[in-house]
Design an enzyme around this catalytic site. Structure first.
Site, PDB file in Angstrom:
ATOM      1  N   GLY A   1     -12.520  47.275  -8.334  1.00  0.00           N
ATOM      2  CA  GLY A   1     -13.596  48.048  -8.933  1.00  0.00           C
ATOM      3  C   GLY A   1     -13.195  48.966 -10.059  1.00  0.00           C
TER       4      GLY A   1
ATOM      5  N   GLY B   1     -11.539  47.721 -12.630  1.00  0.00           N
ATOM      6  CA  GLY B   1     -11.458  46.841 -13.779  1.00  0.00           C
ATOM      7  C   GLY B   1     -12.740  46.859 -14.588  1.00  0.00           C
TER       8      GLY B   1
ATOM      9  N   ASP C   1      -8.717  49.239  -5.222  1.00  0.00           N
ATOM     10  CA  ASP C   1      -8.040  48.744  -6.414  1.00  0.00           C
ATOM     11  C   ASP C   1      -6.597  49.232  -6.394  1.00  0.00           C
ATOM     12  OD1 ASP C   1      -7.207  48.412  -9.271  1.00  0.00           O
ATOM     13  OD2 ASP C   1      -9.317  47.855  -9.521  1.00  0.00           O
TER      14      ASP C   1
ATOM     15  N   ILE D   1      -5.228  44.046  -2.367  1.00  0.00           N
ATOM     16  CA  ILE D   1      -5.998  43.138  -1.502  1.00  0.00           C
ATOM     17  C   ILE D   1      -5.077  42.270  -0.646  1.00  0.00           C
ATOM     18  CG2 ILE D   1      -8.072  43.079  -2.920  1.00  0.00           C
ATOM     19  CD1 ILE D   1      -7.115  40.376  -4.031  1.00  0.00           C
TER      20      ILE D   1
ATOM     21  N   THR E   1     -15.046  32.278 -12.254  1.00  0.00           N
ATOM     22  CA  THR E   1     -15.060  32.131 -13.707  1.00  0.00           C
ATOM     23  C   THR E   1     -15.436  30.707 -14.100  1.00  0.00           C
ATOM     24  OG1 THR E   1     -13.651  32.140 -15.700  1.00  0.00           O
ATOM     25  CG2 THR E   1     -12.570  31.674 -13.614  1.00  0.00           C
ATOM     26  N   ASP E   2     -16.019  30.568 -15.287  1.00  0.00           N
ATOM     27  CA  ASP E   2     -16.326  29.241 -15.812  1.00  0.00           C
ATOM     28  C   ASP E   2     -15.070  28.438 -16.121  1.00  0.00           C
ATOM     29  OD1 ASP E   2     -15.508  30.768 -17.993  1.00  0.00           O
ATOM     30  OD2 ASP E   2     -17.163  30.171 -19.301  1.00  0.00           O
ATOM     31  N   GLU E   3     -13.936  29.100 -16.246  1.00  0.00           N
ATOM     32  CA  GLU E   3     -12.708  28.407 -16.648  1.00  0.00           C
ATOM     33  C   GLU E   3     -12.208  27.421 -15.596  1.00  0.00           C
ATOM     34  OE1 GLU E   3      -9.668  30.469 -18.795  1.00  0.00           O
ATOM     35  OE2 GLU E   3     -10.999  32.162 -19.249  1.00  0.00           O
TER      36      GLU E   3
ATOM     37  N   TYR F   1      -3.950  30.641 -14.847  1.00  0.00           N
ATOM     38  CA  TYR F   1      -5.030  31.554 -14.461  1.00  0.00           C
ATOM     39  C   TYR F   1      -6.207  30.791 -13.851  1.00  0.00           C
ATOM     40  CZ  TYR F   1      -9.435  34.010 -15.050  1.00  0.00           C
ATOM     41  OH  TYR F   1     -10.688  34.528 -14.828  1.00  0.00           O
TER      42      TYR F   1
ATOM     43  N   LYS G   1      -7.759  30.672  -9.941  1.00  0.00           N
ATOM     44  CA  LYS G   1      -9.149  30.995  -9.603  1.00  0.00           C
ATOM     45  C   LYS G   1      -9.829  29.831  -8.886  1.00  0.00           C
ATOM     46  CE  LYS G   1     -11.364  34.105 -10.481  1.00  0.00           C
ATOM     47  NZ  LYS G   1     -11.715  35.283  -9.634  1.00  0.00           N
TER      48      LYS G   1
ATOM     49  N   ASN H   1     -17.576  37.602 -20.419  1.00  0.00           N
ATOM     50  CA  ASN H   1     -18.264  38.890 -20.440  1.00  0.00           C
ATOM     51  C   ASN H   1     -17.792  39.750 -21.612  1.00  0.00           C
ATOM     52  OD1 ASN H   1     -19.271  40.065 -17.170  1.00  0.00           O
ATOM     53  ND2 ASN H   1     -19.128  37.964 -17.871  1.00  0.00           N
TER      54      ASN H   1
ATOM     55  N   LEU I   1     -10.720  39.645 -26.739  1.00  0.00           N
ATOM     56  CA  LEU I   1     -11.090  39.372 -28.129  1.00  0.00           C
ATOM     57  C   LEU I   1     -12.002  40.418 -28.742  1.00  0.00           C
ATOM     58  CD1 LEU I   1     -11.138  37.454 -30.606  1.00  0.00           C
ATOM     59  CD2 LEU I   1     -13.119  36.336 -29.555  1.00  0.00           C
TER      60      LEU I   1
ATOM     61  N   ASN J   1     -15.068  31.650 -31.668  1.00  0.00           N
ATOM     62  CA  ASN J   1     -14.323  32.904 -31.778  1.00  0.00           C
ATOM     63  C   ASN J   1     -14.427  33.474 -33.189  1.00  0.00           C
ATOM     64  OD1 ASN J   1     -13.575  32.696 -29.101  1.00  0.00           O
ATOM     65  ND2 ASN J   1     -11.541  31.868 -29.530  1.00  0.00           N
TER      66      ASN J   1
END
Length: 333
Positions: free
Chosen positions: A8, A10, A33, A60, A124-126, A148, A152, A178, A188, A247
């Site tokens: 929390g 982050g 955290d 965690i 994540t969409d990744e 990464y 996930k 986001n 970015l 980008n």
């Protein structure tokens, strides 16, 4: 309701805590955290004295601590994660430790000590990998492209496996990129705003044609809240705004808003395995839970630029020599 928010401090977690406490006056939030890379208690400075908010410093992966906290709450929202692709290329183990073993620890604590608790695991969409045309639905296969995203994806699979085997009340969200207040300066959009404000070059990987769907952080927070309250167990919900930009487009938009010349743009060596395009179909959460984003990119990016320019107190302590003098992907900037 009493909610445990992991990670929390982050970017997204802190925005979610503030959003929840503003909307639900009778809710309480425990923020767990470890204050590692990317976490910052200054993100929640304005609510640190709210009697409904409690901060607990811890990892965690600390099973005893996580178990103790889970016994005391009605819901768990897991934002805790290592989340930067570049750093996962340089140091994959930290991502396995947090994004896989950390998820396992949370699930084991729930299974043993509070199996009725509601869990929303933020993904994540990744995990889907990239897609040249069309958009991924929740039914599509996972094809991660980096340590990464692989970590996930592994965490998601653990959640789904535990939910089925032990009948846990767990759901997964997968969101697009986001942006908004309190995002760590290596990303970015804040990096572009900060470096442009200093008159420094803006590094862009490759040709800058990689496409992302940009989601304002408060719209993401509202979607997670809806999944918490109305989502079905063992279901996955994609969250996307339908605001796809390269980008290069994003950087040029920011420079125009700031009145800066595009000569600041500097193309640098691309990173390994750089996904071309991410795109999610969020029909499910829109039709089943009634969610839709309230901010379009034009409005959201303007608010974001204004926030960073008005809050140097927040980002200046986070800016160091590696930020001011970026190197190729092997280092974080």
């Amino acid at each position: 309701m009493r909610v445990l928010v992991t990670g929390g401090a982050g970017f997204i977690g802190s925005n979610f805590i503030r959003y929840i406490l503003e909307k639900h006056k009778d809710w309480e939030v425990i923020n767990l955290d470890k204050l590692g890379y990317g976490s910052n208690l200054a993100n929640l400075k304005d609510i640190e004295n709210d009697p409904r908010y409690t901060f607990v410093k811890g990892d965690i992966n600390d099973f005893e601590l996580v178990s103790k906290l889970i016994k005391e709450v009605d819901a768990v929202i897991n934002f805790a994660a290592e989340s930067h692709v570049d750093r996962s290329i340089s140091n994959p183990y930290a991502f396995i430790e947090s994004n896989v073993l950390g998820v396992y620890t949370i699930l084991e604590a729930i299974r043993k000590y509070n199996p009725e608790v509601r869990l929303v695991h933020v993904g994540t969409d990744e995990v889907y990998g990239d897609i040249i045309e069309g958009s991924f639905t929740e039914e599509d296969r996972l094809m991660p492209s980096s340590p990464y995203s692989a970590s996930k994806a592994a965490g998601d699979m653990l959640v789904l496996g535990y939910a089925r085997t032990y009948n846990l009340n767990a759901s997964i969200t997968r969101c697009t990129n986001n942006y908004g207040p309190y995002q760590f300066p290596e990303k970015l959009i804040p990096k572009t705003i900060i470096r442009a404000s200093m008159g420094l070059k803006i590094p862009i990987y490759g040709t800058g044609q990689n496409v992302r769907d940009w989601l304002y952080v408060l719209d993401h927070c509202e979607a997670v809240e809806l999944v918490l309250e109305k989502g079905e167990k063992r279901e996955v919900y994609n969250i996307s705004a339908g605001e796809e930009k390269t980008n290069l487009e994003v950087v040029k938009t920011i420079l125009k808003l700031m009145g800066k010349d595009e000569d600041l743009i500097e193309f640098v060596e691309d990173r390994p395995g750089h996904d071309i395009r991410y795109s999610l179909d969020s029909t499910k959460i829109r039709e089943q839970l009634g969610w839709k984003p309230k901010h379009n990119f034009k409005e959201g990016i303007k608010k974001t630029v204004e926030w960073y320019l008005s809050n140097e107190w927040w980002w200046k302590p986070l800016v160091d020599e590696k930020v001011l003098h970026p190197t190729p992907w092997k280092l974080r900037w």
